[in-house]
Design a protein around this motif. Structure first.
Motif, mmCIF file in Angstrom:
data_model
loop_
_atom_site.group_PDB
_atom_site.id
_atom_site.type_symbol
_atom_site.label_atom_id
_atom_site.label_comp_id
_atom_site.label_asym_id
_atom_site.label_seq_id
_atom_site.Cartn_x
_atom_site.Cartn_y
_atom_site.Cartn_z
ATOM 1 N N ARG A 79 0.870 -1.167 0.000
ATOM 2 C CA ARG A 79 0.000 0.000 0.000
ATOM 3 C C ARG A 79 0.907 1.216 0.000
ATOM 4 O O ARG A 79 1.783 1.340 0.862
ATOM 5 C CB ARG A 79 -0.882 -0.029 1.247
ATOM 6 C CG ARG A 79 -1.912 1.062 1.308
ATOM 7 C CD ARG A 79 -1.530 2.132 2.249
ATOM 8 N NE ARG A 79 -2.607 3.103 2.400
ATOM 9 C CZ ARG A 79 -2.515 4.178 3.128
ATOM 10 N NH1 ARG A 79 -1.421 4.415 3.797
ATOM 11 N NH2 ARG A 79 -3.495 5.030 3.211
ATOM 12 N N CYS A 90 -1.165 8.249 -6.903
ATOM 13 C CA CYS A 90 -2.587 8.155 -7.234
ATOM 14 C C CYS A 90 -3.318 7.415 -6.120
ATOM 15 O O CYS A 90 -2.804 6.450 -5.558
ATOM 16 C CB CYS A 90 -2.745 7.398 -8.553
ATOM 17 S SG CYS A 90 -4.440 7.001 -8.963
ATOM 18 N N VAL A 91 -4.520 7.856 -5.792
ATOM 19 C CA VAL A 91 -5.239 7.260 -4.665
ATOM 20 C C VAL A 91 -5.551 5.782 -4.869
ATOM 21 O O VAL A 91 -5.872 5.085 -3.930
ATOM 22 C CB VAL A 91 -6.542 8.001 -4.353
ATOM 23 C CG1 VAL A 91 -6.287 9.186 -3.492
ATOM 24 C CG2 VAL A 91 -7.275 8.378 -5.591
ATOM 25 N N LYS A 92 -5.456 5.332 -6.115
ATOM 26 C CA LYS A 92 -5.686 3.905 -6.376
ATOM 27 C C LYS A 92 -4.735 3.055 -5.543
ATOM 28 O O LYS A 92 -5.116 2.019 -5.020
ATOM 29 C CB LYS A 92 -5.465 3.636 -7.859
ATOM 30 C CG LYS A 92 -6.118 2.394 -8.358
ATOM 31 C CD LYS A 92 -7.501 2.641 -8.866
ATOM 32 C CE LYS A 92 -8.418 1.547 -8.424
ATOM 33 N NZ LYS A 92 -9.802 1.851 -8.755
ATOM 34 N N ASN A 94 -3.472 3.817 -2.720
ATOM 35 C CA ASN A 94 -3.798 3.871 -1.295
ATOM 36 C C ASN A 94 -4.742 2.753 -0.923
ATOM 37 O O ASN A 94 -4.834 2.354 0.228
ATOM 38 C CB ASN A 94 -4.506 5.185 -0.935
ATOM 39 C CG ASN A 94 -3.635 6.378 -1.158
ATOM 40 O OD1 ASN A 94 -2.537 6.243 -1.656
ATOM 41 N ND2 ASN A 94 -4.118 7.536 -0.800
ATOM 42 N N ALA A 95 -5.513 2.304 -1.902
ATOM 43 C CA ALA A 95 -6.639 1.444 -1.566
ATOM 44 C C ALA A 95 -6.514 0.022 -2.081
ATOM 45 O O ALA A 95 -7.350 -0.799 -1.760
ATOM 46 C CB ALA A 95 -7.920 2.062 -2.104
ATOM 47 N N TYR A 97 -4.831 -2.508 -1.290
ATOM 48 C CA TYR A 97 -4.836 -3.560 -0.272
ATOM 49 C C TYR A 97 -6.240 -3.822 0.261
ATOM 50 O O TYR A 97 -6.707 -4.951 0.296
ATOM 51 C CB TYR A 97 -3.890 -3.184 0.880
ATOM 52 C CG TYR A 97 -4.055 -4.076 2.074
ATOM 53 C CD1 TYR A 97 -3.559 -5.370 2.047
ATOM 54 C CD2 TYR A 97 -4.754 -3.654 3.192
ATOM 55 C CE1 TYR A 97 -3.744 -6.214 3.116
ATOM 56 C CE2 TYR A 97 -4.942 -4.489 4.260
ATOM 57 C CZ TYR A 97 -4.433 -5.767 4.221
ATOM 58 O OH TYR A 97 -4.628 -6.600 5.271
ATOM 59 N N ASP A 98 -6.925 -2.750 0.656
ATOM 60 C CA ASP A 98 -8.258 -2.936 1.231
ATOM 61 C C ASP A 98 -9.245 -3.462 0.201
ATOM 62 O O ASP A 98 -10.166 -4.209 0.516
ATOM 63 C CB ASP A 98 -8.767 -1.623 1.823
ATOM 64 C CG ASP A 98 -8.120 -1.331 3.156
ATOM 65 O OD1 ASP A 98 -8.219 -2.197 4.040
ATOM 66 O OD2 ASP A 98 -7.518 -0.268 3.297
#
Lengths: 306, 346
Positions: A79, A90-92, A94-95, A97-98
């Motif tokens: 992450r 890019c926020v992609k 960040n996410a 993993y979740d």
């Protein structure tokens, strides 16, 4: 040596970190399984799991994750939040993993976090992960440094090959695209093959030394805060006067690229440029026509100049 | 962004002593102007913003201010400046964003350069008033949203809201005056007669901030929902974004432990955790709003779907682009309402 395997999806950050990951985990005594090259089937698989609007690259990623099912014990999903102040991604990322954790509940996921503003850099978080896996601090430390060294030599080698292509006399095109797009079997490879068959040498934006790239990027766009985009944009500033054309390659609808590429297309004026946007429905013929006409323009220009 | 132009106008007007031109109300023309000049797969707020700027420049603006941060918002300014320059407008573009955050220091520096008589105390005073105004607007908007659908005399809430905004629009304000207005209007809202059944349908709105807060962008979804006789709850307000969000994320992540481990970026964490809370509090449905291609919300959506399955709570997703037909949105809302009603009857 244990017989556990770690699966790595061949998309997104694989292309940035694969040398590091492969060396690190094999030194720790794990076997690495990398998913196969992107095919139509993998994209179809990814489409099942993703929202229609998300970008093609993320659909491919989820397709790779799904294709690794039952092939490995763990799956590696880092992450990434930032590489320091003003160095976001890019926020992609960040996410991811979740996202994977919620979509594939039966997977064993290995994750590590890169968030330098909260004191979790690559070294610390990989050490943490290694300790969790092996409980041997010295082995982890050793494998990290070996992996890091390998990565460094790999980057140097890449820069050398780039310098060799720069010295050739053929017309050259700079490709500005995220590594996970340009090296992808479905998105980038057909374009590279087509261009090379037309006698064009290709300069990759991501092969440039990262520090140099960031320096040039800050001149072109002072408020840019996406690290990956900075590294690509910097190459434009660096190679601007040595290449004959610039090709932007984007997947639909990429968030950072939608703004950054548009800005570059508007700012840089004295060189032929084209922006190629790819989604899962693109037709090969249309793409070939565009590439051919772009190459024609470049060849015509270089004939007139010299 | 919605009615928030009033406090912003007050702040800018009083610290710089300039005449502040507010772009005309957003219409279909704004969005078509904006989307004509922007890249086609950028998110809608960019197009609205650009359309606003073009209309304002046509009205004779000299200075444009832009602020933002979070996801793509932080990078809007640079591209918008370039696009407007390519359109041959003559103006000064002031960008308050540093490292993807709005910096108060740069606002002060800018105001000082225009209005040399400004000092830090005045700046703080006007800032305080502005913050109070935003507070009041957000606090007072909660009650009407929940009860608008049940008013006996039609449009009484809207009328009160309008007079409140008119009162706030006055240029001379002081903290005491503002607090007085707050209590006055709180009373007035409470006086409005409503006919509210005890177990009415309750709905929460989550999603991306611009789509939520700009009523034109979301085709007035809030009001439409209220007109069906639904109690509407919304949590993303300017107060939240400016002052509370920084301290809230850790708490949210703890609450949403079952689904989240890391912050998803921008407003996505809020979307997920709030939906989870709403599901736990037995709300009847959730409306999720976002603009097309909004990456953080796209990250949240698969998780929202999982929550919807786990807790048996219906969620409707709206994705707004530059060309939306009102009828399609109305039809979808109506169908959603019918489904909620049937579920409630069971």
């Amino acid at each position: 040596m244990n017989n556990k395997t770690i699966g790595i999806p061949k998309a997104f950050l694989y292309y940035r970190y694969h040398i590091l990951w492969e060396n690190f985990f094999s030194n720790l005594g794990y076997k690495i399984v990398v998913s196969e090259d992107t095919t139509k089937e993998i994209i179809e698989l990814g489409k099942i799991y993703s929202i229609d609007e998300s970008c093609l690259s993320s659909k491919i990623y989820l397709g790779h994750v799904a294709s690794l099912k039952d092939k490995c014990d763990y799956i590696l999903i880092p992450r990434v939040e930032n590489y320091g102040k003003g160095e976001k991604v890019c926020v992609k990322f960040n996410a991811t993993y979740d996202l994977v954790r919620n979509l594939f509940e039966d997977y064993q996921i290995l994750d590590y976090n890169l968030e330098k503003t909260k004191n979790s850099n690559e070294f610390l978080s990989l050490m943490k992960l290694g300790l969790k896996l092996t409980k041997k601090p010295f082995l982890t430390l050793k494998s990290y440094f070996i992996a890091k060294k390998q990565e460094k030599t790999y980057h140097k080698k890449r820069q050398l090959t780039q310098a060799k292509t720069l010295a050739s006399t053929k017309p050259k095109i700079l490709i500005v695209a995220h590594p996970y797009n340009i090296y992808d079997n479905y998105i980038g490879t057909p374009i590279i093959k087509k261009l090379q068959s037309m006698g064009i040498d290709i300069i990759y934006a991501d092969k440039l030394d990262r520090k140099t790239a960031k320096l040039y990027a800050s001149r072109l766009s002072p408020t840019l805060y996406w690290t990956y985009s900075k590294e690509l944009i910097g190459a434009i500033g660096y190679y601007q006067y040595t290449v004959d054309g610039i090709l932007f390659l984007t997947t639909f609808p990429c968030g950072p690229d939608s703004l950054v590429n548009e800005l570059m297309l508007r700012k840089i004026t004295d060189i032929p440029m084209t922006n190629i946007l790819i989604d899962e429905l693109s037709a090969d013929t249309g793409l070939e026509t565009r590439l051919e006409s772009f190459v024609d323009i470049i060849k015509e220009r270089s004939d007139n100049h010299y | 962004m919605g009615d928030y132009y009033i406090p912003i106008k007050y702040l800018v007007g009083s610290i710089t002593k300039c005449k502040v031109l507010i772009p005309p109300q957003i219409t279909k023309k704004t969005i078509s102007l904006g989307s004509k000049h922007s890249p086609d797969y950028v998110c809608v707020p960019f197009k609205y913003n650009l359309g606003n700027f073009i209309e304002a420049l046509d009205n004779g603006t000299n200075i444009i201010l832009q602020a933002g941060g979070g996801c793509r918002y932080g990078y809007y300014a640079e591209l918008q400046e370039q696009i407007l320059k390519d359109l041959n407008y003559d103006f000064k573009f002031v960008n308050f964003i540093e490292n993807n955050h709005v910096s108060i220091k740069s606002i002060y520096k800018f105001a000082k350069s225009i209005n040399p008589s400004l000092n830090i105390f005045k700046f703080a005073y006007y800032g305080l008033n502005t913050i109070l105004m935003i507070f009041i607007m957000d606090k007072l908007s909660k009650y009407p949203r929940e009860n608008m659908g049940f008013e006996i005399e039609k449009n009484s809430f809207l009328k009160t809201e309008k007079s409140l905004l008119n009162e706030l629009k006055r240029q001379k304000q002081s903290p005491i005056k503002l607090i007085k207005t707050y209590f006055k209007y709180k009373k007035r809202y409470k006086k409005i007669k409503i006919n509210k059944p005890k177990n009415c349908i309750k709905i929460g709105i989550v999603g991306e901030l611009y789509s939520i807060m700009e009523p034109f962008c979301s085709n007035h979804v809030e009001q439409k929902l209220a007109s069906y006789g639904i109690e509407v709850h919304r949590f993303t307000t300017l107060t939240y974004l400016l002052f509370q969000k920084k301290f809230n994320i850790k708490r949210l992540l703890r609450k949403g432990k079952k689904y989240l481990k890391y912050h998803l970026g921008a407003d996505a964490t809020e979307s997920v955790v709030l939906s989870l809370e709403l599901a736990k509090q037995n709300y009847d449905g959730i409306v999720h709003l976002k603009s097309f291609g909004c990456t953080p919300e796209l990250n949240a959506m698969p998780i929202l779907e999982k929550i919807s399955n786990d807790y048996q709570i219906p969620i409707i997703y709206f994705s707004f682009d530059s060309q939306d037909s009102d009828v399609a949105i109305d039809t979808r809302l109506e169908a959603f309402y019918d489904m909620l009603l049937q579920k409630k009857r069971k």
